[in-house]
Design a protein around this motif. Structure first.
Motif, short mmCIF file in Angstrom:
data_model
loop_
_atom_site.label_atom_id
_atom_site.label_comp_id
_atom_site.label_asym_id
_atom_site.label_seq_id
_atom_site.Cartn_x
_atom_site.Cartn_y
_atom_site.Cartn_z
N PHE A 22 60.76 12.62 -5.20
CA PHE A 22 60.28 11.15 -6.61
C PHE A 22 58.96 11.23 -6.53
N ILE A 23 58.14 11.66 -6.12
CA ILE A 23 56.21 11.04 -6.22
C ILE A 23 56.09 12.63 -6.72
N GLY A 26 57.22 12.37 -10.17
CA GLY A 26 56.53 11.70 -11.13
C GLY A 26 55.04 12.59 -10.97
N ARG A 29 55.30 14.69 -13.69
CA ARG A 29 55.25 13.68 -15.27
C ARG A 29 53.81 13.01 -16.29
#
Length: 315
Positions: A22-23, A26, A29
């Motif tokens: 998920f890092i 992120g 993004r």
């Protein structure tokens, strides 16, 4: 151990791995890592750091424990069974042109990164060494079966078996396993500086690879083919891991061996499935959807699976 403590212990095993995913999502993004970084880092992991990690983990291992032919045989048979079940279901419920991609997404897991990272986090050196050897079976079976099912539904595309066989034999992970087993078997001692430098280099593997997995998840890809992709994802992340892990327990596996099998069975769909679907003329958009959904599901399904198996005292 009460349920809350057990769940916290389970999260300590799975959260570090999925936090990195998920890092990566992120960072992509916000634009801190881009496609060029992902391409370069993925190539570095596949060609160099992951083979180094697998080599060193096998060299350091006790082969009497790690080289388990019953484990290798069961995983191969379970893979064939998963492949057959997914194909039978697809023949009944999936549009003909999407069956090959559906089946590949339902059985082909990302064992080399997610499975191995979780195994290392849960079982340390045993997870790395036994998991590294198991990757040999994974690479051979997944590639061959994927080509068979994709070619079956893309008649205009004829697979080049000679090239595929050559690519498998040249696969850096396969070569690292073949190189490491005789070194471990003969108890050859490598110089300390080689081992230390190798450890430094190998330690790049899991953080880089997990960041890249997160960075390749595309929410925009989830806007189409959602029902077919979700069906394949549920088979990959829920039905087949439960069935295969239950069969492994019934066959007599327990403890770290059963845990390792579950983590490999429960790994999300491999990113390589998109590449192969595209190369053989399959629905690459559907392949991308399946990868994205299973990657997002994995943090929940694998955590719950480990929690249940630990609560039952099986792993």
């Amino acid at each position: 151990m009460d349920l809350i403590s057990l769940f916290q212990q389970t999260l300590e095993t799975t959260l570090p791995v999925f936090a990195m995913v998920f890092i990566g999502l992120g960072l992509q993004r916000v634009g801190w890592i881009d496609d060029v970084f992902v391409h370069t880092a993925s190539a570095l992991v596949f060609k160099a750091t992951l083979p180094t990690l697998v080599f060193l983990s096998i060299v350091k291992a006790d082969l009497d424990t790690s080289l388990n032919f019953n484990l290798l045989t069961f995983y191969f048979v379970a893979t064939l069974g998963s492949f057959a079940l997914a194909w039978l279901w697809a023949r009944w419920r999936v549009a003909r042109e999407d069956r090959g991609v559906y089946v590949q997404g339902a059985f082909r897991g990302n064992c080399g990164i997610v499975g191995l990272a979780l195994a290392a986090n849960m079982y340390g050196d045993f997870g790395l060494s036994a998991g590294g050897i198991l990757l040999g079976v994974v690479i051979l079976s997944y590639n061959a079966l994927s080509v068979i099912v994709l070619a079956a539904y893309q008649p205009g595309q004829s697979p080049e078996w000679q090239r595929i066989g050559r690519d498998i034999l040249r696969n850096p992970l396969i070569l690292s396993v073949f190189a490491a087993i005789p070194v471990a078997w003969l108890n050859l001692e490598l110089p300390d500086w080689v081992m230390t430098s190798g450890d430094y280099f190998a330690s790049l593997t899991l953080p880089l690879a997990l960041l890249c997995i997160g960075a390749t998840v595309s929410f925009s890809a989830l806007r189409s083919d959602s029902s077919t992709a979700l069906s394949s994802a549920l088979m990959k992340m829920v039905f087949l891991p439960a069935l295969c892990t239950g069969a492994a327990w019934a066959t007599g596996f327990s403890g770290p061996e059963l845990g390792l099998l579950f983590l490999f069975f429960a790994s999300p769909t491999a990113a390589a499935s998109f590449v192969m679907a595209k190369a053989l003329g399959g629905n690459d958009r559907l392949a991308a959807n399946i990868i994205a959904i299973t990657t997002l599901m994995a943090s929940v399904t694998i955590t719950l699976g480990v929690f249940v198996l630990r609560g039952a005292g099986l792993i």
